[in-house]
Design a protein around this motif. Structure first.
Motif, PDB file in Angstrom:
ATOM      1  N   LYS A  88       0.846  -1.191   0.000  1.00 33.69           N
ATOM      2  CA  LYS A  88       0.000   0.000   0.000  1.00 33.69           C
ATOM      3  C   LYS A  88       0.889   1.251   0.000  1.00 33.69           C
ATOM      4  N   ALA A  89       1.899   1.233   0.881  1.00 29.44           N
ATOM      5  CA  ALA A  89       2.809   2.388   0.953  1.00 29.44           C
ATOM      6  C   ALA A  89       3.558   2.560  -0.367  1.00 29.44           C
ATOM      7  N   GLU A 120       1.131   4.080  -2.970  1.00 27.41           N
ATOM      8  CA  GLU A 120       0.857   5.479  -2.639  1.00 27.41           C
ATOM      9  C   GLU A 120       2.075   6.354  -2.940  1.00 27.41           C
ATOM     10  N   ASP A 173       2.336   9.308  -5.784  1.00 27.39           N
ATOM     11  CA  ASP A 173       2.814  10.647  -5.376  1.00 27.39           C
ATOM     12  C   ASP A 173       3.905  11.124  -6.321  1.00 27.39           C
ATOM     13  N   LYS A 194      -1.611   7.858 -11.862  1.00 28.29           N
ATOM     14  CA  LYS A 194      -1.630   6.394 -11.772  1.00 28.29           C
ATOM     15  C   LYS A 194      -0.411   5.743 -12.436  1.00 28.29           C
ATOM     16  N   LEU A 214      -6.690   0.705  -4.359  1.00 24.18           N
ATOM     17  CA  LEU A 214      -6.253   2.113  -4.415  1.00 24.18           C
ATOM     18  C   LEU A 214      -6.559   2.745  -5.781  1.00 24.18           C
ATOM     19  N   ALA A 271      -4.951   2.207  -8.491  1.00 19.41           N
ATOM     20  CA  ALA A 271      -3.610   2.740  -8.769  1.00 19.41           C
ATOM     21  C   ALA A 271      -3.128   2.494 -10.196  1.00 19.41           C
TER      22      ALA A 271
END
Ligand code: NAI
Length: 273
Positions: free
Chosen positions: A73-74, A77, A81, A86, A135, A137
């Motif tokens: 997850k980190a 994310e 960032d 995406k 997410l 993502a």
């Protein structure tokens, strides 16, 4: 060649310059992609990945144990960032079997080790995909590639429980490929690669003989790590948009060869001697 211009990707598994992931990161960078590198925290102690990061335009390195959903997850994310949006592609280039490492025969497996083998080498792909989906993502028409080996379909005695892990990996690619395709047009494939001299590859008993046998059985010879990296780049590109849920052999023809004249002639010589 700017095949991946504007694409953003996460590459797992670059341990050293022999790693297939290392060559893939270099290739994708050269083809115009922006990259985030990741590996298990323990694998980073050697620090080699930072050399690769420099070569790839100072790519960020985000440590993640691929069996930890929290780490994944980190990672996603952090990558979003960095990219300001995406992710377009992911390379899952992860494999490890404590049973193979410790020389445990397939008929005498340690089951705690087996769980670890399956978690690291196969279920980590599911965890990666589930985390990415939660997410949101990965962009539409994004591409995820995992690396497999033909021991998923045919028996290679010394490959041990990694054979079972590869079967599971290919199955997860197919099953998740359906759901992610329907939901967001994300494609998921595995590449079944020739034996390649890397740290993970060399851990298999009798690996050198294995490489020579495979070379003699493949009409084009073994595909090397760089050729695998090139193939990965095509799958990350827009030229392969409708390829999904496949296990794609990248092995110089090995998988479809019954026997080669080179191997037959070796037996003929031995019988004649
Ligand atoms: P490698 O040893 O360079 O790469 C394996 C990577 O897995 C390492 O970077 C290692 O740190 C990473 N890894 C292990 N545990 C992890 C964890 N818990 N979390 C995150 N990363 C972890 O070797 P190679 O050959 O480049 O392996 C890449 C992939 O290619 C593997 O899936 C391997 O099974 C596959 N493959 C390799 C072949 C070969 O002959 N070398 C043939 C066919 C497939």
């Amino acid at each position: 060649m700017n095949l991946l211009e504007g694409k953003k990707g996460i590459i797992f598994g670059a341990l050293n310059d022999m790693s297939i992931a290392w060559k893939t990161a270099e290739t994708c960078h050269r083809m115009g992609a922006d990259i985030v590198l990741t590996n298990a925290p323990v694998a980073m102690r050697m620090g080699e990945i930072h050399k690769l990061a420099e070569q790839c335009g100072n790519a960020p390195v985000i440590p993640a144990d691929a069996t930890s959903v929290e780490d994944l997850k980190a990672l996603f994310e952090g990558a979003m960032d960095h990219f300001g949006g995406k992710v377009d592609f992911v390379l899952h280039s992860i494999g490890m079997s404590p049973n193979v490492r410790k020389g445990k025969h397939y008929t005498g497996l340690n089951y705690n080790y087996l769980e670890k083998t399956l978690d690291v080498s196969a279920i980590s792909l599911h965890k990666t995909l589930q985390t990415a989906m939660e997410l949101d993502a990965i962009s539409e028409w994004g591409s995820v590639v995992g690396l497999s080996y033909i021991a998923a379909q045919r028996t290679f005695p010394d490959y041990g429980d990694m054979a079972d892990a590869k079967s599971l990996l290919e199955s997860i690619a197919r099953s998740f490929g359906y759901h992610y395709g329907v939901k967001n047009k994300v494609r998921i494939n595995t590449i079944s690669q020739s034996p390649t001299v890397t740290t993970a590859g060399s851990g298999v008993k009798g690996f050198d003989e294995f490489v020579s046998y495979s070379e003699a059985m493949s009409p084009l010879g073994n595909a090397d790590g760089q050729a695998c990296a090139d193939y990965c780049a095509t799958l990350f590109s827009d030229l392969t948009r409708y390829v999904t849920m496949q296990n794609l052999f990248h092995d110089g023809g090995f998988s479809h060869t019954g026997v080669s004249m080179e191997v037959i002639s070796k037996f003929a010589k031995e019988e004649g001697a």
